[in-house]
Design an enzyme around this catalytic site. Structure first.
Site, mmCIF file in Angstrom:
data_model
loop_
_atom_site.group_PDB
_atom_site.id
_atom_site.type_symbol
_atom_site.label_atom_id
_atom_site.label_comp_id
_atom_site.label_asym_id
_atom_site.label_seq_id
_atom_site.Cartn_x
_atom_site.Cartn_y
_atom_site.Cartn_z
ATOM 1 N N ASN A 165 20.663 25.691 21.110
ATOM 2 C CA ASN A 165 22.096 25.956 20.997
ATOM 3 C C ASN A 165 22.405 26.972 19.899
ATOM 4 O O ASN A 165 23.428 27.658 19.951
ATOM 5 C CB ASN A 165 22.868 24.661 20.738
ATOM 6 N N SER A 208 23.739 16.968 20.654
ATOM 7 C CA SER A 208 23.408 18.376 20.863
ATOM 8 C C SER A 208 23.775 19.240 19.668
ATOM 9 O O SER A 208 23.427 20.419 19.638
ATOM 10 C CB SER A 208 24.129 18.900 22.103
ATOM 11 N N GLU A 235 14.039 18.623 22.485
ATOM 12 C CA GLU A 235 13.930 18.959 21.069
ATOM 13 C C GLU A 235 13.757 17.661 20.281
ATOM 14 O O GLU A 235 14.596 16.761 20.378
ATOM 15 C CB GLU A 235 15.175 19.704 20.590
#
Length: 498
Positions: free
Chosen positions: A195, A124, A157
């Site tokens: 993020n 992430s 993503e």
């Protein structure tokens, strides 16, 4: 390279935690043979059993066909060793966020899988290029970042590294669609897209709280009622957990060399240090103990309502609001009635000084955003408390009112402008195509609008004006407008215009 739509496609998943389990589930439902491995004894088998149980339950509840649940469960296999993934066409890693651990894993995988197998990381935050830097064949490696909980969150993503081939990017895009996800190609940058872009919503709310402008309940209510967010920023942080959102915020800020747009506050770190993590600890920005009452965001409207007000400046929407609530709008200031104004980016103090109006009688109203459910008002230091109470009582007749301390940009203007500005900066940086930025933010964070759509809804020139005033009044480059935004505001173009 195997066709990602092939009937016999096999997928290896390393890591049987929440993310790996979710990836395995959607892959099995996509008709793919899954081999799940975890270094913890029995973890992979337990994960497969859990998935099969959940699918069986959904079938029993009539939420999916029984044969579909049965067939998907049959495609799940627990691998006893990493070597059992040798025949997989694709292997996705979903283990601890540690660069060296991931590098070591992919070195092992490269020695095990076939030369045309694809390798992907669900990281992430760690740079894809850094993970693949020591691989023998980094051209077949990319990021494939799912969101938790995977079965519910549709976004993936797809992040190419510096050596990833276009064929691999396309193959992983096709695979994502087969898994029922919506793929968005994203540049390899700290936090990737969601993020990174998600920092503005929470950090600006924290900045407003730090300045004692408003309470968490008031800030949340404004963003829900006036800007359509499903959850306020403090509710959202409590849901995800401060132990999750603070480290991500710190990582993105530090990785971006201290860009003030991404800066959080000391309180954010303090919440982590004192273990006030949110729902998971029973207390965060709100108290989740049984019977705990949620603080009100509504200013009391029990005073005598104002019968007449003077609206300063060209603000027809404000005049309509006052008239709808039953008060007279004066043609000129009578020297005693409350003065209402609708500043953009300014606080009440700056507006009073610039316009030469009486700061004691001035009540500023935020007209940016939806005012059908809630209205935000603010006053300058030393303002007449009775005058404010009479305006609150007047507006409370038709909607909730939140009264805050003096703040450039109120609550909603500040947070919405910062969300929009960071979206514009992502477009400027080329993190993804403008439309894909909005798509990813809607799917990944459940935003009512993508940040560029939000900029267009408010108006790029208005967003630019809000930020310019904030920067001028605070002296803080946190509020510097993105060059993407500045150019489109100056030219009268959409924020989505490439």
């Amino acid at each position: 390279m195997q066709d990602m739509n092939a009937a016999g496609l096999s997928l290896g998943v390393v890591g049987a935690g929440a993310m790996g389990t979710g990836i395995a589930q959607v892959a099995a439902l996509g008709g793919i043979e899954v081999r799940l491995f975890d270094t913890r004894e029995g973890a992979a088998a337990k994960s497969c059993e859990g998935i099969a149980g959940r699918l069986s339950k959904r079938a029993a509840e009539g939420k999916m066909p029984a044969d579909e649940a049965r067939d998907a469960a049959a495609r799940l296999n627990a691998a006893g060793a990493l070597a059992d993934l040798s025949g997989c066409d694709v292997v996705v890693e979903a283990i601890v966020e540690d660069l060296e651990v991931k590098r070591s894993l992919f070195a092992e995988l490269e020695a095990i899988v076939s030369s045309d197998a694809l390798l992907a990381s669900n990281t992430s935050s760690l740079p894809i290029g850094a993970i693949g830097a020591e691989m023998k064949h980094p051209e077949r490696f990319a990021g494939l970042h799912f969101f938790n909980p995977v079965p519910l969150m549709k976004l993936v993503e797809v992040i190419p590294g510096p050596d990833t081939t276009e064929a691999v990017v396309e193959a992983l895009t096709v695979l994502s669609r087969r898994l029922g996800r919506t793929p968005v190609r994203v540049k390899d940058t700290p936090g990737f897209l969601v993020n990174y872009g998600g920092r503005a919503y929470a950090t600006e709310a924290l900045a407003i709280l730090q300045e004692t402008v408003a309470t968490p309940a008031e800030i949340d209510a404004v963003m829900r009622d006036c800007f359509g967010f499903r959850m306020g920023p403090f509710e959202l942080m409590d849901l995800t957990g401060v132990d999750v959102n603070f480290p991500v915020t710190r990582f993105v800020h530090e990785s971006s060399f201290g860009d003030p747009r991404l800066r959080s506050t000391a309180l954010h770190r303090y919440m982590l240090e004192t273990r006030r993590l949110g729902r998971k600890s029973g207390r965060g920005f709100f108290d989740y103990a049984d019977g705990a009452a949620r603080p009100s965001a509504d200013a009391p409207g029990d005073a005598a309502p104002a019968r007449s007000v003077f609206v300063h400046g060209d603000a027809p929407i404000l005049k309509d609001l006052v008239g709808d609530c039953g008060a007279q709008v004066l043609d000129a200031d009578d020297g005693s009635s409350p003065i209402l104004a609708a500043p953009v980016g300014e606080d009440a103090t700056a507006h009073a000084v610039r316009c030469g109006v009486d700061p004691r009688r001035l009540v500023c109203v935020d007209t940016v955003g939806d005012m059908s459910k809630r209205v935000t008002v603010m006053t300058a230091p030393g303002a007449d408390a009775d005058g404010l109470a009479s305006v609150v009582a007047l507006l409370s007749a038709k909607r909730a009112v939140t009264a805050i301390a003096d703040s450039p940009g109120f609550i909603g203007q500040r947070i919405a402008a910062m969300v929009a500005n960071l979206g514009c900066e992502m477009a400027q940086m080329g993190l993804a195509e403008p439309a894909d930025i909005d798509l990813a933010m809607r799917l990944g964070l459940n935003y009512p609008k993508g940040p560029l759509e939000l900029a267009d809804a408010i108006g790029p020139r208005v967003v630019h004006a809000i930020l310019s005033e904030l920067q001028a009044l605070t002296g803080d480059d946190r509020y510097r407008p993105s060059q993407w935004l500045r150019r489109r505001a100056a030219l009268g173009l959409s924020a989505l215009q490439p």
